[in-house]
Motif scaffolding. Sequence first.
Motif, short mmCIF file in Angstrom:
data_model
loop_
_atom_site.label_atom_id
_atom_site.label_comp_id
_atom_site.label_asym_id
_atom_site.label_seq_id
_atom_site.Cartn_x
_atom_site.Cartn_y
_atom_site.Cartn_z
N VAL A 1 -110.24 9.65 45.99
CA VAL A 1 -108.93 10.16 45.58
C VAL A 1 -107.87 9.15 45.98
N ASP A 2 -106.93 8.89 45.06
CA ASP A 2 -105.89 7.88 45.29
C ASP A 2 -104.52 8.48 45.52
N ILE A 3 -104.27 9.67 44.99
CA ILE A 3 -102.94 10.29 45.04
C ILE A 3 -103.09 11.73 45.49
N ILE A 4 -102.30 12.13 46.48
CA ILE A 4 -102.29 13.53 46.90
C ILE A 4 -100.87 14.05 46.77
N ALA A 5 -100.71 15.09 45.97
CA ALA A 5 -99.38 15.64 45.67
C ALA A 5 -99.35 17.10 46.10
N PHE A 6 -99.00 17.35 47.35
CA PHE A 6 -98.98 18.72 47.85
C PHE A 6 -97.91 19.55 47.13
N GLN A 7 -98.26 20.77 46.78
CA GLN A 7 -97.32 21.75 46.26
C GLN A 7 -96.33 22.10 47.38
N ASP A 8 -95.06 22.28 47.02
CA ASP A 8 -94.03 22.42 48.07
C ASP A 8 -93.45 23.81 48.20
N ASP B 1 -91.13 18.80 57.68
CA ASP B 1 -92.15 18.53 58.70
C ASP B 1 -93.54 18.45 58.08
N PHE B 2 -93.85 19.38 57.17
CA PHE B 2 -95.15 19.34 56.49
C PHE B 2 -95.27 18.08 55.63
N LEU B 3 -94.21 17.74 54.90
CA LEU B 3 -94.27 16.58 54.02
C LEU B 3 -94.41 15.28 54.81
N THR B 4 -93.79 15.22 55.98
CA THR B 4 -93.91 14.03 56.83
C THR B 4 -95.35 13.84 57.28
N VAL B 5 -96.01 14.94 57.67
CA VAL B 5 -97.43 14.88 58.04
C VAL B 5 -98.27 14.48 56.84
N ASN B 6 -97.96 15.04 55.67
CA ASN B 6 -98.72 14.70 54.47
C ASN B 6 -98.64 13.21 54.18
N LYS B 7 -97.46 12.64 54.31
CA LYS B 7 -97.32 11.20 54.06
C LYS B 7 -98.10 10.39 55.09
N MET B 8 -98.02 10.78 56.35
CA MET B 8 -98.73 10.07 57.40
C MET B 8 -100.24 10.07 57.15
N LEU B 9 -100.78 11.22 56.77
CA LEU B 9 -102.22 11.31 56.50
C LEU B 9 -102.61 10.50 55.27
N ALA B 10 -101.77 10.55 54.23
CA ALA B 10 -102.06 9.77 53.02
C ALA B 10 -102.11 8.28 53.35
N ARG B 11 -101.15 7.81 54.12
CA ARG B 11 -101.14 6.40 54.49
C ARG B 11 -102.37 6.04 55.31
N LYS B 12 -102.76 6.94 56.20
CA LYS B 12 -103.93 6.69 57.05
C LYS B 12 -105.18 6.44 56.22
N TYR B 13 -105.30 7.16 55.09
CA TYR B 13 -106.50 7.06 54.27
C TYR B 13 -106.27 6.29 52.97
N GLY B 14 -105.20 5.52 52.91
CA GLY B 14 -104.97 4.61 51.79
C GLY B 14 -104.60 5.30 50.49
N MET B 15 -103.90 6.43 50.56
CA MET B 15 -103.51 7.18 49.37
C MET B 15 -102.00 7.17 49.19
N GLN B 16 -101.56 7.39 47.96
CA GLN B 16 -100.14 7.64 47.70
C GLN B 16 -99.83 9.11 48.02
N SER B 17 -98.62 9.36 48.49
CA SER B 17 -98.19 10.72 48.81
C SER B 17 -97.04 11.11 47.89
N ALA C 1 -88.69 12.83 53.97
CA ALA C 1 -90.04 12.45 54.37
C ALA C 1 -90.47 11.10 53.80
N GLY C 2 -89.72 10.58 52.83
CA GLY C 2 -90.01 9.27 52.27
C GLY C 2 -91.24 9.24 51.37
N LEU C 3 -91.42 10.28 50.57
CA LEU C 3 -92.59 10.32 49.70
C LEU C 3 -92.46 9.33 48.54
N ASP C 4 -93.59 9.04 47.91
CA ASP C 4 -93.64 7.98 46.91
C ASP C 4 -93.12 8.40 45.54
N LYS C 5 -93.26 9.68 45.18
CA LYS C 5 -92.91 10.12 43.83
C LYS C 5 -92.78 11.64 43.84
#
Length: 309
Positions: free
Chosen positions: A207-214, A224-240, A273-277
């Motif tokens: 998986v390359d992109i993870i787009a959590f429903q908000d 706070d949730f979105l910040t964690v989502n971005k951190m985890l995505a970066r950790k595993y090489g995904m776009q958030s 949270a600085g998300l990508d899109k």
Amino acid sequence: MHITGTFLDEISYDIPHQNWGAREWDQDFASMKAIGIDTVIVIRSGLRRFMTFPSKVLAEKMGCYLPPLDLIDLYLDLSEKYGMKFFFGTYDSGAQWQNGRYQEEADINRALVDEVWAKYGHKKAFAGWYVTQEVSQKVAGIIDIYSQIGRHCKEVSGNLPVMISPYINGVKAVYSYDSSIAKKEGISVSEHEKQWNDILGGIQSAVDIIAFQDGHCEYDELADFLTVNKMLARKYGMQSWTNCESFDRDMPIKFLPIKWEKMLLKLEAAEKAGLDKAITFEFSHFMSPNSVYPAAGNLYNRYREHFGL
């Protein structure tokens, strides 16, 4: 943060059908383009026995009904016409994976992906895949479903990106057919992080992109949730990305276009949270001037006014 993508919800789970044909869809793509949408994602190509295109795989293996219009072909042509990227959404049996038969869900989707790529892979707008199964936490089989389907999509298509859109198990995570709009307690940010660290670790490279429903947590919790989502995505090489829901979860009527103030709060949280899109579920029903809901057109107008579009 601008919304630059939308799901296309043609095979709907819990939203009324608009009965659009080619002319109406063309008009709606033009409205999307006018506010800067450059990506469309089919939420699912099939659900239970209904499907968006005449799939031999789904007709033969799942007894699906043949549709009167090939919507995948139409969406791809409109995507090319309006300069958009198209993501193909996979099939949801509505039964197998929820009942522990996740391998059957993966198998039917791998066969579907082969069929789809052979049929539409030459189309210029075909830019990626969406694995449609939605979860909020580590349920049995979900890592296998995401991994098997995602890797097969990438192998077949020369490594086109794969996207998922899970949700947060917050206080608003109630079933659409439940009369309530909230539950007593939602998941904590720390437990959400633990659950999704395990999942993303298991689906890395599939998986390359993870787009959590908000829409499933309170507005003041979202950043706070979105910040964690971005951190985890970066950790595993995904776009958030953020999936900014354009329908309202705070009302007993399910579902109507969201109040503009609430959408703005969510977009500001995603910006913080600085998300990508930012994408939305979904433009055509809840944000479009062409929607059967007049309030959707008003939301479109408020959005354009705010961003000067």
